[in-house]
Design an enzyme around this catalytic site. Structure first.
Site, PDB file in Angstrom:
ATOM      1  N   CYS A   1      43.909 -57.469-103.087  1.00 39.61           N
ATOM      2  CA  CYS A   1      44.040 -58.596-104.005  1.00 39.61           C
ATOM      3  C   CYS A   1      45.110 -58.277-105.036  1.00 39.61           C
ATOM      4  CB  CYS A   1      42.705 -58.779-104.712  1.00 39.61           C
ATOM      5  SG  CYS A   1      42.686 -60.162-105.807  1.00 39.61           S
TER       6      CYS A   1
ATOM      7  N   ASN B   1      48.019 -50.254 -86.476  1.00 31.65           N
ATOM      8  CA  ASN B   1      47.515 -49.503 -87.623  1.00 31.65           C
ATOM      9  C   ASN B   1      46.383 -50.204 -88.360  1.00 31.65           C
ATOM     10  OD1 ASN B   1      50.018 -51.073 -88.132  1.00 31.65           O
ATOM     11  ND2 ASN B   1      49.423 -50.761 -90.261  1.00 31.65           N
TER      12      ASN B   1
HETATM   13  N1  PMP Z   1      54.299 -47.722 -88.219  1.00 36.31           N
HETATM   14  C1  PMP Z   1      52.956 -47.679 -88.192  1.00 36.31           C
HETATM   15  C2  PMP Z   1      52.229 -48.239 -87.006  1.00 36.31           C
HETATM   16  C3  PMP Z   1      52.252 -47.100 -89.247  1.00 36.31           C
HETATM   17  O1  PMP Z   1      50.915 -47.049 -89.214  1.00 36.31           O
HETATM   18  C4  PMP Z   1      52.972 -46.580 -90.352  1.00 36.31           C
HETATM   19  C5  PMP Z   1      52.243 -45.975 -91.530  1.00 36.31           C
HETATM   20  N2  PMP Z   1      51.270 -46.825 -92.070  1.00 36.31           N
HETATM   21  C6  PMP Z   1      54.375 -46.658 -90.324  1.00 36.31           C
HETATM   22  C7  PMP Z   1      54.991 -47.226 -89.247  1.00 36.31           C
HETATM   23  C8  PMP Z   1      55.207 -46.125 -91.461  1.00 36.31           C
HETATM   24  O2  PMP Z   1      55.032 -44.753 -91.592  1.00 36.31           O
HETATM   25  P1  PMP Z   1      55.641 -43.975 -92.858  1.00 36.31           P
HETATM   26  O3  PMP Z   1      54.995 -44.596 -94.067  1.00 36.31           O
HETATM   27  O4  PMP Z   1      55.218 -42.563 -92.663  1.00 36.31           O
HETATM   28  O5  PMP Z   1      57.100 -44.168 -92.848  1.00 36.31           O
END
Ligand code: PMP
Length: 380
Positions: A323, A149
């Site tokens: 930050c 992500n």
């Molecule tokens: N895993 C990954 C790789 C993510 O990008 C995210 C969201 N940023 C999550 C888990 C968690 O998702 P959620 O906030 O919808 O529970």
């Protein structure tokens, strides 16, 4: 101009319509035995089937609807670790995982499980040999993400999963929150046992997702109660949310290939622009990563200053190393990928989607250099 689609996407209008219609016309409790209940149940089951089929499964998997990837990751990891604890207590994950995987594994390590956190290479991915060497006879769970992500790095899930299956009897869990709706996933016949996703990453609703589970795989329940969702997720099922998930997934996959190629060309344009700016380093590689996410470190500029500099021009990107008060946080993913604390402290993420246009990319590319230079100048 919004370049933070990896954080979330706006819900599609048709998805909202489905959600409204189903809430209005199929509001009865899908677990009730009367006719309205049975109509709701039938729609719930239809949505489940559709999600499975869109993920390439006709019969090898079941789908448990959850509130999203965080819940799915918790259920998968705690559920598998506890269910197989008699067989072994060793679990494996990687240093680049989302906190909803990494922190869950670390919590288990405080409960008498043994945890191995694999490093990632400069591409931001787990090397097959590193995984192979870490597997042990008592390894019961391996949890690795598909697309990262923060950096967009793509793990070779089929190859890593094949190693898990060949060399151990561990369960293989994949957090696919950043790839479902963007990649073709063919679950049947593959090495994945558990797969996590969240619908708001592909124009669905927040608080909606699923854990896809190989048939006959036992998981220990994390939410006790009425026994809904085959006992794995008690609570009255949300028929409308399930129908909205199925709709969002179908719509995303319909024009997936065209979107993928278009967004790939946008990412290349951003990378070419950034490469010309002094002191800018790409985190991860262009080859081994998703077109939807690009991550850079900008030497000498605090990421939140750059974020605000761009926000002044109504361009919205994100920084994971935000930050907090005086303390500068660093991105553990960028640190694991680059080995550099400086880069981990100065990273920014630009993320794209089907909604991104060429005009937006041209504007972004034309302002990035001048904004970065002006912020450096201010500092001097
Ligand atoms: N895993 C990954 C790789 C993510 O990008 C995210 C969201 N940023 C999550 C888990 C968690 O998702 P959620 O906030 O919808 O529970």
């Amino acid at each position: 101009m919004y370049f933070d689609y990896a954080a979330t996407t706006p819900p599609n209008e048709d998805v909202l319509k489905t959600f409204n219609t189903v809430n209005r016309d199929f509001w009865a409790n899908p677990h009730a035995l009367h006719r309205p209940g049975m109509r709701a149940e039938s729609l719930l089951e239809q949505s489940r089937k559709q999600v499975l089929s869109l993920l390439g499964s006709s019969n090898e998997f079941r789908c448990v609807f959850t509130s999203g990837a965080t819940e799915s990751n918790n259920l998968a990891i705690k559920g598998a670790a506890h269910a197989y604890a008699k067989r072994g207590r060793h679990i494996i994950t990687s240093a680049a995982e989302h906190p909803s995987v990494l922190y869950v594994c670390q919590a288990l390590a405080h409960e008498d499980f043994e945890l191995t956190v694999l490093p990632v290479n400069r591409d931001g991915v787990v090397e097959p040999k590193v995984l192979e060497d870490a597997l042990r006879p008592d390894t019961t769970l391996v949890s690795l993400m598909h697309v990262n992500n923060e950096t967009g790095s793509v793990n070779d899930i089929l190859r890593l999963g094949a190693i898990v299956k060949e060399k151990s009897s561990a369960v293989f869990h994949v957090d696919a929150a950043q790839s479902v709706g963007k990649y073709v996933l063919e679950l049947d016949g593959g090495p994945v046992d558990l797969l996590t996703f969240s619908a708001h990453k592909f124009f669905g609703l927040k608080g909606a997702g699923a854990l896809i589970i190989k048939q006959r795989m036992g998981l220990s329940t994390q939410l006790h109660g009425g026994g809904q969702e085959s006992g794995l997720r008690s609570g009255t099922a949300d028929t409308a949310r399930a129908a909205a998930i199925a709709k969002a997934l179908r719509l995303s996959l319909e024009n997936r290939a065209e979107v993928f190629d278009r967004v790939q060309s946008y990412k290349e344009a951003i990378a070419a622009t950034m490469q010309e700016i002094e002191g800018v380093d790409l985190n991860g590689t262009l080859e081994n990563s998703s077109p939807f996410i690009i991550n850079f470190s900008v030497a000498g500029v605090r990421p939140e200053t750059l974020l605000h500099g761009l926000a002044d021009k109504e361009i919205y990107i994100s920084t994971v190393s935000a930050c907090s008060a005086q303390k500068v946080a660093e991105s553990s993913v960028v640190l694991a990928t680059t080995g550099s604390q400086e880069r981990a402290r100065t990273s920014i993420r630009i993320s794209l989607s089907a909604l991104t246009t060429r005009d937006e990319i041209e504007t972004l590319c034309s302002v990035l250099g001048p904004v970065i230079e002006s912020l450096r100048f201010k500092k001097k």
